[in-house]
Design a protein around this motif. Sequence first.
Motif, PDB file in Angstrom:
ATOM      1  N   THR A  12      85.646 123.476  57.180  1.00  0.00           N
ATOM      2  CA  THR A  12      86.843 124.068  57.698  1.00  0.00           C
ATOM      3  C   THR A  12      86.814 125.054  59.133  1.00  0.00           C
ATOM      4  OG1 THR A  12      87.604 124.049  55.284  1.00  0.00           O
ATOM      5  CG2 THR A  12      89.080 125.059  56.878  1.00  0.00           C
ATOM      6  N   ALA A  13      85.982 125.982  59.161  1.00  0.00           N
ATOM      7  CA  ALA A  13      85.662 126.727  60.051  1.00  0.00           C
ATOM      8  C   ALA A  13      85.138 125.967  61.120  1.00  0.00           C
ATOM      9  CB  ALA A  13      84.794 127.917  59.641  1.00  0.00           C
ATOM     10  N   THR A  67      87.086 131.947  56.534  1.00  0.00           N
ATOM     11  CA  THR A  67      86.311 131.608  55.532  1.00  0.00           C
ATOM     12  C   THR A  67      86.445 132.464  54.279  1.00  0.00           C
ATOM     13  OG1 THR A  67      84.476 132.738  56.598  1.00  0.00           O
ATOM     14  CG2 THR A  67      84.758 130.399  56.963  1.00  0.00           C
ATOM     15  N   GLY A  68      86.611 133.578  54.697  1.00  0.00           N
ATOM     16  CA  GLY A  68      86.621 134.529  53.440  1.00  0.00           C
ATOM     17  C   GLY A  68      88.052 134.562  52.845  1.00  0.00           C
ATOM     18  N   VAL A  69      89.303 134.270  53.387  1.00  0.00           N
ATOM     19  CA  VAL A  69      90.524 134.350  52.743  1.00  0.00           C
ATOM     20  C   VAL A  69      91.351 133.408  52.998  1.00  0.00           C
ATOM     21  CG1 VAL A  69      92.720 135.779  52.745  1.00  0.00           C
ATOM     22  CG2 VAL A  69      90.441 136.939  53.239  1.00  0.00           C
ATOM     23  N   ILE A  70      91.594 132.754  54.321  1.00  0.00           N
ATOM     24  CA  ILE A  70      92.688 131.624  54.077  1.00  0.00           C
ATOM     25  C   ILE A  70      92.178 130.399  53.425  1.00  0.00           C
ATOM     26  CG2 ILE A  70      94.083 130.080  55.877  1.00  0.00           C
ATOM     27  CD1 ILE A  70      93.580 132.392  57.833  1.00  0.00           C
ATOM     28  N   TYR A  71      90.910 129.733  53.618  1.00  0.00           N
ATOM     29  CA  TYR A  71      90.545 128.708  53.100  1.00  0.00           C
ATOM     30  C   TYR A  71      90.439 128.730  51.624  1.00  0.00           C
ATOM     31  CZ  TYR A  71      87.739 124.960  51.098  1.00  0.00           C
ATOM     32  OH  TYR A  71      87.540 124.021  50.519  1.00  0.00           O
ATOM     33  N   ALA A  84      92.899 118.845  57.494  1.00  0.00           N
ATOM     34  CA  ALA A  84      94.338 119.579  58.121  1.00  0.00           C
ATOM     35  C   ALA A  84      94.366 120.958  58.146  1.00  0.00           C
ATOM     36  CB  ALA A  84      95.444 118.801  57.058  1.00  0.00           C
ATOM     37  N   ALA A  85      93.736 121.474  57.146  1.00  0.00           N
ATOM     38  CA  ALA A  85      93.873 122.930  57.019  1.00  0.00           C
ATOM     39  C   ALA A  85      93.086 123.655  58.540  1.00  0.00           C
ATOM     40  CB  ALA A  85      93.234 123.651  55.854  1.00  0.00           C
ATOM     41  N   GLY A  86      91.859 123.019  58.715  1.00  0.00           N
ATOM     42  CA  GLY A  86      91.206 123.431  59.783  1.00  0.00           C
ATOM     43  C   GLY A  86      91.891 123.098  60.863  1.00  0.00           C
ATOM     44  N   GLY A  87      92.722 121.911  60.984  1.00  0.00           N
ATOM     45  CA  GLY A  87      93.633 121.532  61.957  1.00  0.00           C
ATOM     46  C   GLY A  87      94.766 122.359  62.318  1.00  0.00           C
ATOM     47  N   PHE A  88      95.338 122.836  61.380  1.00  0.00           N
ATOM     48  CA  PHE A  88      96.431 123.820  61.345  1.00  0.00           C
ATOM     49  C   PHE A  88      95.793 125.272  61.894  1.00  0.00           C
ATOM     50  CE2 PHE A  88      98.848 121.085  58.438  1.00  0.00           C
ATOM     51  CZ  PHE A  88     100.184 121.084  59.128  1.00  0.00           C
ATOM     52  N   VAL A 145      98.815 127.896  56.104  1.00  0.00           N
ATOM     53  CA  VAL A 145      97.488 128.022  57.100  1.00  0.00           C
ATOM     54  C   VAL A 145      97.965 128.243  58.625  1.00  0.00           C
ATOM     55  CG1 VAL A 145      95.351 126.881  57.983  1.00  0.00           C
ATOM     56  CG2 VAL A 145      96.190 126.653  55.694  1.00  0.00           C
ATOM     57  N   PHE A 146      99.155 127.596  59.001  1.00  0.00           N
ATOM     58  CA  PHE A 146      99.630 127.807  60.241  1.00  0.00           C
ATOM     59  C   PHE A 146     100.122 129.085  60.426  1.00  0.00           C
ATOM     60  CE2 PHE A 146     102.707 127.650  63.545  1.00  0.00           C
ATOM     61  CZ  PHE A 146     102.068 127.031  64.533  1.00  0.00           C
TER      62      PHE A 146
END
Lengths: 443, 443, 443
Positions: free
Chosen positions: C148-149, C173-177, C206-210, C398-399
Amino acid sequence: MQKTLPLIATLATLAAYPAAAQDAAAPAEAAAAVSADVVYIFNTLLFLIGGFLVMWMAAGFAMLEAGLVRSKNVTTQLFKNISLFAIAGIMYWLIGYNLMYPGEWTMPGVIGEIFSPKGIDPVGAGVADDGYSSGSDFFFQLMFCATTASIVSGTLAERVKLWPFLIFTVVLTGVIYPIEASWQWGGGFLSEMGFSDFAGSTLVHAAGGFAALAGAIVLGARHGKYRPDGRMQPMPGSNLALATLGTFILWLGWFGFNGASQLAIGSVNDAADVSRIFVNTNMAASAGAVAAVIVTQLVYGKIDLTMVLNGALAGLVSITAEPLTPTIFASILIGGVGGAIACFVVPMLDKMKIDDVVGAIPVHLVAGIWGTIIVPATNPDTSFVTQAIGIVSIGAFVFVVSFIIWSILKATMGIRVSKEAEITGLDISEMGMEAYPDFVQAK
Amino acid sequence: MQKTLPLIATLATLAAYPAAAQDAAAPAEAAAAVSADVVYIFNTLLFLIGGFLVMWMAAGFAMLEAGLVRSKNVTTQLFKNISLFAIAGIMYWLIGYNLMYPGEWTMPGVIGEIFSPKGIDPVGAGVADDGYSSGSDFFFQLMFCATTASIVSGTLAERVKLWPFLIFTVVLTGVIYPIEASWQWGGGFLSEMGFSDFAGSTLVHAAGGFAALAGAIVLGARHGKYRPDGRMQPMPGSNLALATLGTFILWLGWFGFNGASQLAIGSVNDAADVSRIFVNTNMAASAGAVAAVIVTQLVYGKIDLTMVLNGALAGLVSITAEPLTPTIFASILIGGVGGAIACFVVPMLDKMKIDDVVGAIPVHLVAGIWGTIIVPATNPDTSFVTQAIGIVSIGAFVFVVSFIIWSILKATMGIRVSKEAEITGLDISEMGMEAYPDFVQAK
Amino acid sequence: MQKTLPLIATLATLAAYPAAAQDAAAPAEAAAAVSADVVYIFNTLLFLIGGFLVMWMAAGFAMLEAGLVRSKNVTTQLFKNISLFAIAGIMYWLIGYNLMYPGEWTMPGVIGEIFSPKGIDPVGAGVADDGYSSGSDFFFQLMFCATTASIVSGTLAERVKLWPFLIFTVVLTGVIYPIEASWQWGGGFLSEMGFSDFAGSTLVHAAGGFAALAGAIVLGARHGKYRPDGRMQPMPGSNLALATLGTFILWLGWFGFNGASQLAIGSVNDAADVSRIFVNTNMAASAGAVAAVIVTQLVYGKIDLTMVLNGALAGLVSITAEPLTPTIFASILIGGVGGAIACFVVPMLDKMKIDDVVGAIPVHLVAGIWGTIIVPATNPDTSFVTQAIGIVSIGAFVFVVSFIIWSILKATMGIRVSKEAEITGLDISEMGMEAYPDFVQAK
């Protein structure tokens, strides 16, 4: 238990629970739930997968070193890396394996193979009671021998002659590595003393580093590296993308290096242990990289990518002596300290005018020693004294023998290209072939 | 047993003990110790791991070829490599698999899939008695089809038009390869005759080489390659680091190529055999590389890195027809001879003015023939006559059909870019996109 | 069953037979033929192999991005890729894993590890009833967090400051994902609603993309990218060989990403399903690449290599939400549409002046949404409404959070280098180290 420094005491505390769990041990009946045949297949698969991952490390060294030398020496560095891997395969078969595992089982070299009906398992004739196929074991062990040789090539880059390097590789892979490795993994005196080096922080990495150090001293620094005014001339690597790729390859290969050194995955406990090793290996590498980010930012004011790469590798080397018993946190500490050490040793070597082109000595020798000496902090079955004896024995043997070999090669055929050839670059002078002929070179 | 040359006699002697062991055979009850379900999972795992390793070879070819062409053709070469791999996947599914395994099981292409309730195993419905999942088999077989196509692209580099190349790839992966491969692996006439080609020295490598040879003849040499004065114009590769990386990738992938061609790892004997194959594969590659070091040093006075890379690959191709029965020493001889042959064939092709940009014909075609013809030296169940028939059948078929296809493409849409486009480079003329736009190019 | 569009109806028909087979289900006794210990070992092996393949994707992103940025920003891009992977390891251990799997089992961070006797399986103490080792699970899950990162770094290349990027990586990596992934994989509300995202088209890609999109908007476009006359200034990547290598690496790694997301390979059915996933994953990638070949040829009149690379990746992202239930043909359609979408979204983003240096938003965000929304076409247990809710929930979270974090970083320490630094290139201005110092740069 031995006396410990405060950090080490913390580490020992952190490691307490897995050690305790180890004492409790897993019920023997659990293991019996897997038949001998299935155990054999799993273990063989572990060696084959681990073996191909460690084989891949040869490509990692090739890319790392090709990226860290100047463009005029890239072809030569690539050649050395692929040929040393090829030579390691042949020499370890011809001589090495028998030297390393004397009496255990006969893996005859060419002579033996012609006259004797013994070797790796014949076609269609595995023996379940062996626990794994002899071929997979040979394959895996061979890759460790090759790794030791890979470590040497980077340090001596940009000035060593091709053929003396190849001859040294023959001796290192056929004789030096197998002898010292036999002391531990062949059931030799270090093993009997209780020395502990899980996957070879000392047996492979520091050993390679000692051979490199001996070579670097006999060979001398590159022309112009250490200037008369006492300052150092930077000679930056020509392709940091390749160097980073090489580091990622090594990181990946290390899961095979450490993980398959568990030597078994045919039981629930072994599978859980291999998993622990994967996690700890990754964490030590991460911590080594992060430590190098912080150290170079604080000390130099700018983050240094090559230091970060070496930091990750130093973290990996550090955890290699004991990737199983540490907790994740202990692995982070061990790897992080290893990464930081590498950052500080690089300038120290330069002060001593030991010219290590790719930083193999800080990464493999120094972090290898660190990883080996810290084992008792997380593994109560070991002692600092025994660990130190192991390091000194192997270090002294590899360094002295390597020094003698390099000196003999220097006295006979010469090991160093001419000053003109070095300035021109080895690709033109030694090989007559540029790595990047289409691109205009600076200066 | 057939008459043998002296070398071959030695090889046969060396191979005697595994053959003997094979005769003795493993006790049937040993295999029974592993349940059908577990055998199925192990075999499937072997195909999946072998498959992803062979898939990785596509990247190896891409890097090898991108490194060996001049910088003005790199983008085009990269494109051809990734698109041929994509096309192979679709064509092998659409047509190829059914052509290759007629009647064995129906792997319907698009038409079949819509109207027929058959295909790879449905979700959650593996059948233990199959021995492995049909999906893993399809995945593994597909990768061999793609490898055949990868071999062609290097030979024709720097002058072939994009779309004719893609169309040839469609025919090769959808029709030519599946038909000739079905003669052996689909249970066809070569298989019934006793032809033996373990992982495809001829079925994959020589076949790809024959297709490349036909293309090279129809296409003609690059402009300026063979000068009017009879001398050859060197056109060195632009990035030997990539070429070396590609070779290492191929070496790694070959463990899957040969190892998983055992097709089973669900018994102790199969696991031991896969291990033998790994060891022999590695040894043949090592010997091929070392042979090229020695040959180029002796013949040209300088070691040639690209020859060493091709030597390793030729060693790998050579052992592919029979990686199981040879002893390690026999594998070294087979691979070493293969590597040496490649070194001698490269200048021969140039004398014949066949312009093979990356050396795919020496490596895949010639070493592939060598590896196939030498099988009876270590595998007594085969004969030189049958091996020769197999090589000639496949060679004639692939060469003639490829020649016809290339000729039709030449007569219709044209297969060669204009002289101006070739001198400019295909990256600008065909794709409008440079691979290394930031760097100043020589000349 | 939900209403369907015509294409979707076709897909649903194609998918009918595996779904039917799924209903029939495999006999329970078949699974019982494998002992719990052997199942545990197989599953653990799947996680470890899958994990190291996904780890390798970090190298793929590094090469892809290093190849697609200009040479003056390569060192920085390499650094960001290796350091974000290192940071992900530490943060996911320290905080992330516990956030993602609350209450399931305690994976204590540093504090917990010191004071609590719980963590990954202690040494030699796997528990067969767990089904797999906790260490292997942690290893595998960690790699998804790191992926994701990796997605974010490419979009923001060539202008973002180092330290703000690293800080964002810490939070991501610690919180959002971990929080958004917990909604599905941690047994959260999306999982309870019946949202289906097999290996993470939305949860990872998509999460990484947002997160990347939020960053791109807050950060703004590169200077000179969008000219006052409304035209776009091309800023071509410096090394398409690396970009292609990166794509091949990602393609390879995706077999682990999707295949091991089956989470089990200890039964015949699971092994067959993992095989289906391998095949479908490969087919979607092939189709994505071929779609991009066709689209760029038709639309632009020339094939665009970087679009083909992104097409393959978009195909992979598209199939990630459901690589199991589609037939091969459906996988080709899903991947092909994904590849085509990516080709059309790239110019759309440019029209919106959102500067995405490597095309991560079309590939990961848009194709990720496509892959997620199309799941019900082949998997009757899902619904378009639920899929849409999942996408919107994760996307909005995420966005918005990413936008806030980037805005805070912008307001405090600043996230963008100066215009002069950007023109000079980040390698000199931020890191003081060129990636290719020996080569003369154009302009």
